[in-house]
Design a protein around this motif. Sequence first.
Motif, PDB file in Angstrom:
ATOM      1  N   UNK A   1      59.593  73.630  47.650  1.00 23.23           N
ATOM      2  CA  UNK A   1      59.039  74.064  46.372  1.00 23.23           C
ATOM      3  C   UNK A   1      59.236  75.580  46.312  1.00 23.23           C
ATOM      4  N   UNK A   2      60.267  76.020  45.612  1.00 24.00           N
ATOM      5  CA  UNK A   2      60.649  77.430  45.604  1.00 24.00           C
ATOM      6  C   UNK A   2      59.956  78.179  44.470  1.00 24.00           C
TER       7      UNK A   2
ATOM      8  N   UNK B   1      66.117  72.054  46.036  1.00 22.53           N
ATOM      9  CA  UNK B   1      64.681  72.158  45.811  1.00 22.53           C
ATOM     10  C   UNK B   1      64.119  70.907  45.148  1.00 22.53           C
ATOM     11  N   UNK B   2      62.936  70.539  45.589  1.00 21.04           N
ATOM     12  CA  UNK B   2      62.190  69.487  44.903  1.00 21.04           C
ATOM     13  C   UNK B   2      61.565  70.035  43.625  1.00 21.04           C
ATOM     14  N   UNK B   3      61.202  71.319  43.660  1.00 17.92           N
ATOM     15  CA  UNK B   3      60.659  71.988  42.474  1.00 17.92           C
ATOM     16  C   UNK B   3      61.060  73.453  42.529  1.00 17.92           C
TER      17      UNK B   3
ATOM     18  N   UNK C   1      48.292  75.748  42.660  1.00 18.68           N
ATOM     19  CA  UNK C   1      47.046  74.973  42.686  1.00 18.68           C
ATOM     20  C   UNK C   1      47.326  73.498  42.932  1.00 18.68           C
ATOM     21  N   UNK C   2      48.433  72.977  42.370  1.00 19.94           N
ATOM     22  CA  UNK C   2      48.811  71.585  42.641  1.00 19.94           C
ATOM     23  C   UNK C   2      49.143  71.397  44.121  1.00 19.94           C
ATOM     24  N   UNK C   3      49.825  72.375  44.720  1.00 13.48           N
ATOM     25  CA  UNK C   3      50.142  72.284  46.146  1.00 13.48           C
ATOM     26  C   UNK C   3      48.873  72.392  46.990  1.00 13.48           C
ATOM     27  N   UNK C   4      47.935  73.201  46.556  1.00 11.10           N
ATOM     28  CA  UNK C   4      46.662  73.299  47.281  1.00 11.10           C
ATOM     29  C   UNK C   4      45.916  71.964  47.245  1.00 11.10           C
ATOM     30  N   UNK C   5      46.030  71.231  46.128  1.00  8.31           N
ATOM     31  CA  UNK C   5      45.411  69.901  46.052  1.00  8.31           C
ATOM     32  C   UNK C   5      46.048  68.953  47.061  1.00  8.31           C
ATOM     33  N   UNK C   6      47.381  69.051  47.201  1.00  6.36           N
ATOM     34  CA  UNK C   6      48.072  68.214  48.190  1.00  6.36           C
ATOM     35  C   UNK C   6      47.572  68.540  49.593  1.00  6.36           C
TER      36      UNK C   6
ATOM     37  N   UNK D   1      56.400  69.966  53.525  1.00  6.05           N
ATOM     38  CA  UNK D   1      56.557  70.773  52.309  1.00  6.05           C
ATOM     39  C   UNK D   1      56.754  72.226  52.718  1.00  6.05           C
ATOM     40  N   UNK D   2      57.838  72.827  52.249  1.00  3.59           N
ATOM     41  CA  UNK D   2      58.155  74.226  52.538  1.00  3.59           C
ATOM     42  C   UNK D   2      58.116  74.999  51.226  1.00  3.59           C
ATOM     43  N   UNK D   3      57.409  76.137  51.235  1.00  2.14           N
ATOM     44  CA  UNK D   3      57.215  76.931  50.017  1.00  2.14           C
ATOM     45  C   UNK D   3      57.810  78.323  50.232  1.00  2.14           C
TER      46      UNK D   3
END
Length: 478
Positions: free
Chosen positions: A279-280, A296-298, A312-317, A341-343
């Motif tokens: 997720x870049x 990238x997935x996103x 915030x969506x990644x924090x929910x995950x 997941x890599x950011x």
Amino acid sequence: MFGKNRVPGDAHDAPKPSRVRVPIFHVPNWLYVPWLVLKGVGRAVYWAVVALIFAAKFYWVSVPIGLLGYLTVVYGWHWAAGAAVFITGMLLVWWWQHRASFRRWLGWFYLAKWRQYVKYRPLWQPTITNVGLATSFDGDRFYPSIVNVRHDGRSDLVTARMLPGQHPQDWAKAAPRLAHTYKALSCSASTHDVKPGRVTLRFRLVDTLATTMRPFPVPAVADVRRLGVAMDEDGRIYRVSLTGHVLLAGRTGSGKASVVWSILAALAGGIADGLVQVHAFDPKGGMEFAYGKDLFHAFHYDGPDTMAGALEDLAKVVNQRADRYRGVARDHVATIAEPTIVIPIDEFASLTAYVADKKIKERINQTMAEILTKGRAVGVHVIAALQDPRKEILSYRNLFATRIALALNEESEVDMILGDNAVARGAASHLIPDTMPGIGYVMLDGRARPARVRFPYHSDNDIRALAAAHGTALGAGR
């Protein structure tokens, strides 16, 4: 009462005028002659002990000479000459057939000894005085002593005994001046693998990282704990871990993109298999990551508000995985259903410090702190790149287990990224020239010393080829 205090180190006493002793009384010959004999025997014993000490100290010279002398006395000069010719021939054959082992076991040793007494010692006292590492005490001048000099093929390692009250940071501050004096590419000071009270000066003579490197082959399996992303000074692949997150800093043109794409290239096999999702985040409008968007997935670049929502969506995950793993598992194992997941975030400060809207800025900082704190155990890892390593930006620097400092502007910035006293431990990112992008120092969690490495350069065509070969149907460009 207690005698004169002495300061450990090499003393340089000022010349004193000679004094002529006037005999006060006459000694009879029957007493004076035995005294002369006793005095002569004492001096002979003294010089014999001195000779033995020097022979032991300079064993690398005294042993060969002593062996040849023994052969000459016992068997004659022709046997000694024959042995010398035979040994010389064997050494030449060793050097010709196995130069690497010859240098490692013999050549570098004698080269280091030669340099110790020909290169370093003659200039040692005036140099140490000029850089402020000598001291005066009770009318005498004292200097740190050279204990030993070693060579490893690339650098001279000079071990010195520090004077009382000195600290390795004092030597680290003087290291650039020492490098200029001894005509080395650089000099660093450290106390690694030496006794207390000693410091090792590494004079780098050959830069094995001077040549730009091509991208490494993509591994079939992406191991986030051991990603081969760079080359160290020994010519070996240097591996870093994504678990615990990665912090990267460097001024403009220092090669931050080389680091990020080297990590993504090492993950490409897992991306193609669906075990890794990227997720870049590119606050600069997508310019940096656009060439590899198919990996990238996103891909987020539409503004602070949109990126705050994505974080915030990644924090929910992260929180959902933490709830499921609680009491079940301590570490994440990547699967198709729950991939790693890599950011990667380009210009981290644009999200955490430079956002004009205070509410959005608070949302981003709160979310990033949550991801950095909880993400390690649940398989969510951050790669944060920035070029402004100010303290207010790095309020949670210690949440990054792997920290990388490329070329930086000031010495204080090195400590901000790599930790306190990083420069004293050998990191000299502020001295990396603009002509050598991709070179930097890596500090891994639990390691005492930073490692100097170089990351391979990925051109635009290399990135396109990587994305074409390992991009998935979930890629942002599909």
